[in-house]
Design an enzyme around this catalytic site. Structure first.
Site, PDB file in Angstrom:
ATOM      1  N   GLY A  69       0.806  -1.208   0.000  1.00 14.30           N
ATOM      2  CA  GLY A  69       0.000   0.000   0.000  1.00 14.30           C
ATOM      3  C   GLY A  69       0.845   1.266   0.000  1.00 14.30           C
ATOM      4  O   GLY A  69       0.525   2.232  -0.697  1.00 14.30           O
ATOM      5  N   SER A  70       1.920   1.262   0.762  1.00 15.83           N
ATOM      6  CA  SER A  70       2.740   2.486   0.859  1.00 15.83           C
ATOM      7  C   SER A  70       3.312   2.859  -0.503  1.00 15.83           C
ATOM      8  O   SER A  70       3.250   4.025  -0.920  1.00 15.83           O
ATOM      9  CB  SER A  70       3.899   2.287   1.850  1.00 15.83           C
ATOM     10  OG  SER A  70       3.393   1.968   3.119  1.00 15.83           O
ATOM     11  N   ASN A 150      -7.891   3.777   8.717  1.00 12.62           N
ATOM     12  CA  ASN A 150      -7.281   2.590   9.330  1.00 12.62           C
ATOM     13  C   ASN A 150      -7.385   2.569  10.847  1.00 12.62           C
ATOM     14  O   ASN A 150      -7.338   1.512  11.455  1.00 12.62           O
ATOM     15  CB  ASN A 150      -5.808   2.477   8.919  1.00 12.62           C
ATOM     16  CG  ASN A 150      -5.063   3.776   9.010  1.00 12.62           C
ATOM     17  OD1 ASN A 150      -5.459   4.775   8.420  1.00 12.62           O
ATOM     18  ND2 ASN A 150      -3.987   3.783   9.759  1.00 12.62           N
ATOM     19  N   GLN A 178      -7.563  -0.206   3.552  1.00  7.97           N
ATOM     20  CA  GLN A 178      -8.412  -0.816   4.586  1.00  7.97           C
ATOM     21  C   GLN A 178      -9.760  -1.256   4.018  1.00  7.97           C
ATOM     22  O   GLN A 178     -10.501  -1.980   4.681  1.00  7.97           O
ATOM     23  CB  GLN A 178      -8.638   0.158   5.752  1.00  7.97           C
ATOM     24  CG  GLN A 178      -7.393   0.456   6.559  1.00  7.97           C
ATOM     25  CD  GLN A 178      -6.907  -0.743   7.399  1.00  7.97           C
ATOM     26  OE1 GLN A 178      -7.670  -1.640   7.749  1.00  7.97           O
ATOM     27  NE2 GLN A 178      -5.613  -0.766   7.694  1.00  7.97           N
ATOM     28  N   SER A 198      -3.530  -3.295  -0.625  1.00 10.81           N
ATOM     29  CA  SER A 198      -2.415  -4.054  -0.050  1.00 10.81           C
ATOM     30  C   SER A 198      -2.915  -5.430   0.397  1.00 10.81           C
ATOM     31  O   SER A 198      -3.894  -5.520   1.152  1.00 10.81           O
ATOM     32  CB  SER A 198      -1.879  -3.272   1.149  1.00 10.81           C
ATOM     33  OG  SER A 198      -0.871  -4.002   1.790  1.00 10.81           O
ATOM     34  N   HIS A 200      -1.923  -7.798   2.432  1.00 11.78           N
ATOM     35  CA  HIS A 200      -1.900  -8.355   3.789  1.00 11.78           C
ATOM     36  C   HIS A 200      -3.044  -7.864   4.674  1.00 11.78           C
ATOM     37  O   HIS A 200      -3.184  -8.301   5.819  1.00 11.78           O
ATOM     38  CB  HIS A 200      -0.530  -8.140   4.452  1.00 11.78           C
ATOM     39  CG  HIS A 200      -0.234  -6.759   4.920  1.00 11.78           C
ATOM     40  ND1 HIS A 200      -0.200  -6.421   6.241  1.00 11.78           N
ATOM     41  CD2 HIS A 200       0.071  -5.631   4.241  1.00 11.78           C
ATOM     42  CE1 HIS A 200       0.117  -5.139   6.359  1.00 11.78           C
ATOM     43  NE2 HIS A 200       0.288  -4.641   5.155  1.00 11.78           N
ATOM     44  N   THR A 236      11.990  -7.809 -11.024  1.00 10.18           N
ATOM     45  CA  THR A 236      11.322  -9.084 -11.305  1.00 10.18           C
ATOM     46  C   THR A 236      10.067  -9.201 -10.438  1.00 10.18           C
ATOM     47  O   THR A 236      10.123  -8.975  -9.225  1.00 10.18           O
ATOM     48  CB  THR A 236      12.288 -10.249 -11.019  1.00 10.18           C
ATOM     49  OG1 THR A 236      13.445 -10.036 -11.823  1.00 10.18           O
ATOM     50  CG2 THR A 236      11.659 -11.595 -11.355  1.00 10.18           C
ATOM     51  N   CYS A 323       1.923   1.569  12.590  1.00 15.52           N
ATOM     52  CA  CYS A 323       3.085   2.321  12.132  1.00 15.52           C
ATOM     53  C   CYS A 323       3.513   3.346  13.168  1.00 15.52           C
ATOM     54  O   CYS A 323       4.669   3.711  13.252  1.00 15.52           O
ATOM     55  CB  CYS A 323       2.764   3.029  10.830  1.00 15.52           C
ATOM     56  SG  CYS A 323       1.675   2.074   9.795  1.00 15.52           S
TER      57      CYS A 323
HETATM   58  C1  LIG Z   1      -4.857   3.133   5.106  1.00 15.93           C
HETATM   59  C2  LIG Z   1      -3.507   2.522   4.884  1.00 15.93           C
HETATM   60  N1  LIG Z   1      -2.745   2.949   3.859  1.00 15.93           N
HETATM   61  C3  LIG Z   1      -1.541   2.437   3.604  1.00 15.93           C
HETATM   62  C4  LIG Z   1      -1.011   1.446   4.402  1.00 15.93           C
HETATM   63  C5  LIG Z   1       0.337   0.889   4.089  1.00 15.93           C
HETATM   64  O1  LIG Z   1       0.216  -0.382   3.489  1.00 15.93           O
HETATM   65  P1  LIG Z   1       1.470  -1.367   3.442  1.00 15.93           P
HETATM   66  O2  LIG Z   1       1.669  -1.890   4.807  1.00 15.93           O
HETATM   67  O3  LIG Z   1       1.055  -2.453   2.485  1.00 15.93           O
HETATM   68  O4  LIG Z   1       2.613  -0.580   2.905  1.00 15.93           O
HETATM   69  C6  LIG Z   1      -1.736   0.976   5.507  1.00 15.93           C
HETATM   70  C7  LIG Z   1      -1.170  -0.027   6.427  1.00 15.93           C
HETATM   71  O5  LIG Z   1      -1.456  -0.049   7.613  1.00 15.93           O
HETATM   72  C8  LIG Z   1      -3.032   1.518   5.743  1.00 15.93           C
HETATM   73  O6  LIG Z   1      -3.789   1.108   6.766  1.00 15.93           O
END
Ligand SMILES: Cc1ncc(COP(=O)(O)O)c(C=O)c1O
Length: 394
Positions: A69-70, A150, A178, A198, A200, A236, A323
């Protein structure tokens, strides 16, 4: 153990694990290789792309795989900013309670001469399409607003915001990390130009995600190198993770209604029980919230202590986002909905999934009031409040 931190990450599903194992055994070649093994990996990759696109109403060409996601947020925002700058547009609209993957990228762009306007999210943690319409200017390069928060789980009116942006010709990005697998997504119907997700967060593997970009929105590459992902993301491809993500997303989307009904019933039971604790308050929108999200502030305690004591009882939860845990700053999300610092420090996020049970919820409902009471009894500040020397906030 009771795992109630599904907004931080989820356990991988059996379907995702099987798909990954199968890929690691059978289609482990490099998709860029010309021989059969490589081509079979390429087929697995493209099959996953099609299936993921189908889950979100996109075309396979619009899907770029990222490390999560980031990265997807970074690439979406930087691409739209670069496009805007080419047309002398340097104004970006977002909200005060986005994930740091968005906020820190915006901060970086501010340093490069962009003007970032963060809309206030109010007590319930949302923005209206009208707020966005009023903020859009001739020189707006991008609107980036999350689908669901989140920390407090509030769900934002993404389709309406998308419609405003489409009408004004402004690219619209939504961080749907989310939301994916938990709320319906249709990028066309919801007028979404750029979307991040994302794996996970919906029982897929970590370190893999998607940036979906509508055809016609040019992506700038964050990583230079080979021509993978149509030259938009060198390196890759992580085919096993991509295949695992496709299996997880398909399963989550197929069970969306069933899971939503089950998980929101557990959430509501938890919210009703925790609301009985005096001087406590639910954070976020009581109605319009993610099926699994419960977030409370308890006056007179430190969230970190609560987490440690819950951990002693085998309950995994969170205070603020994963985070930011480890930092002593109160959550920017709780501050953005108007919680004072003192109260924001006493927050607890429990995030459920379809594997949680009523028995687990009841165990949490027994543990939390006991621990909150115990911590309050040890707190001099709490004693001052009880004796009337200091005022209660909640
Ligand atoms: C709303 C939101 N954006 C972005 C992210 C980041 O995703 P990733 O952990 O896959 O980099 C998160 C992860 O907690 C999230 O909750």
């Amino acid at each position: 153990m009771i795992y109630a931190d599904n907004a931080a990450t989820t356990k991988m599903s059996g379907a995702a694990m099987n798909a990954m194992l199968n890929c690691m055994e059978e289609t482990w070649g490099n998709p860029s290789s010309l021989y059969g093994l490589g081509q079979r990996a390429k087929e697995a990759l493209e099959d996953a792309r099609e299936r993921i696109a189908a889950c979100i109403g996109a075309s396979p060409k619009e899907i770029t795989f990222t490390s999560g996601g980031s990265e997807a947020d970074n690439q979406a925002i930087c691409s739209a900013a670069a496009l805007g700058a080419r047309n002398r547009k340097r104004h970006i609209i977002s909200t005060t309670f986005e994930h740091h993957a968005v906020l820190h990228t915006l901060k970086k762009l501010e340093g490069e001469g962009f003007e970032v306007e963060l809309l206030p999210v109010g007590e319930l943690g949302t923005v209206t399409a009208r707020q966005v319409a009023e903020a859009v200017r001739e020189d707006t390069a991008l609107v980036t607003i999350m689908y669901a928060n989140n920390e407090i789980g509030s769900i934002l009116p993404i389709a309406e915001i998308g419609a405003v942006c489409r009408k004004q010709g402004v690219p619209f990005h939504t961080d749907a990390v989310q939301a994916a697998g938990h709320l319906p997504i249709d990028v066309k119907a919801q007028n979404i130009d750029l979307l991040s997700l994302s794996a996970h967060k919906f029982h897929g593997p970590k370190g893999i995600g998607v940036l979906c970009a509508r055809q016609g929105i040019p992506l700038s590459s964050l990583i230079e190198g080979g021509a993978q992902e149509r030259g938009k993301r060198a390196g890759t491809e992580n085919v096993p993770a991509i295949v695992g993500m496709a299996a997880a997303l398909e399963e989550a989307c197929a069970r969306l209604e069933e899971n939503t009904a089950k998980v929101s019933a557990l959430r509501d039971r938890l919210i009703a029980g925790l609301s009985q604790i005096p001087h406590a308050a639910l954070n976020g929108d009581p109605v319009n919230r993610l099926p699994g999200n419960v977030n409370f502030c308890f006056e007179g305690i430190e969230g970190e202590s609560l987490l440690l004591l819950l951990d002693d009882q085998g309950i995994c939860a969170s205070s603020g986002s994963a985070c930011t845990s480890g930092s002593l700053d109160p959550s920017h999300v709780l501050l953005s909905i108007g919680r004072p610092h003192e109260v924001a420090h006493g927050s607890l996020r429990l995030s459920l999934c379809e594997e949680n049970t009523e028995v687990e919820v009841d165990t949490i409902l027994k543990a939390v009031p006991e621990i909150v009471g115990y911590l309050r009894n040890m707190s001099p500040l709490w004693k001052d409040k009880v004796s009337g020397k200091k005022k209660f906030i909640l």
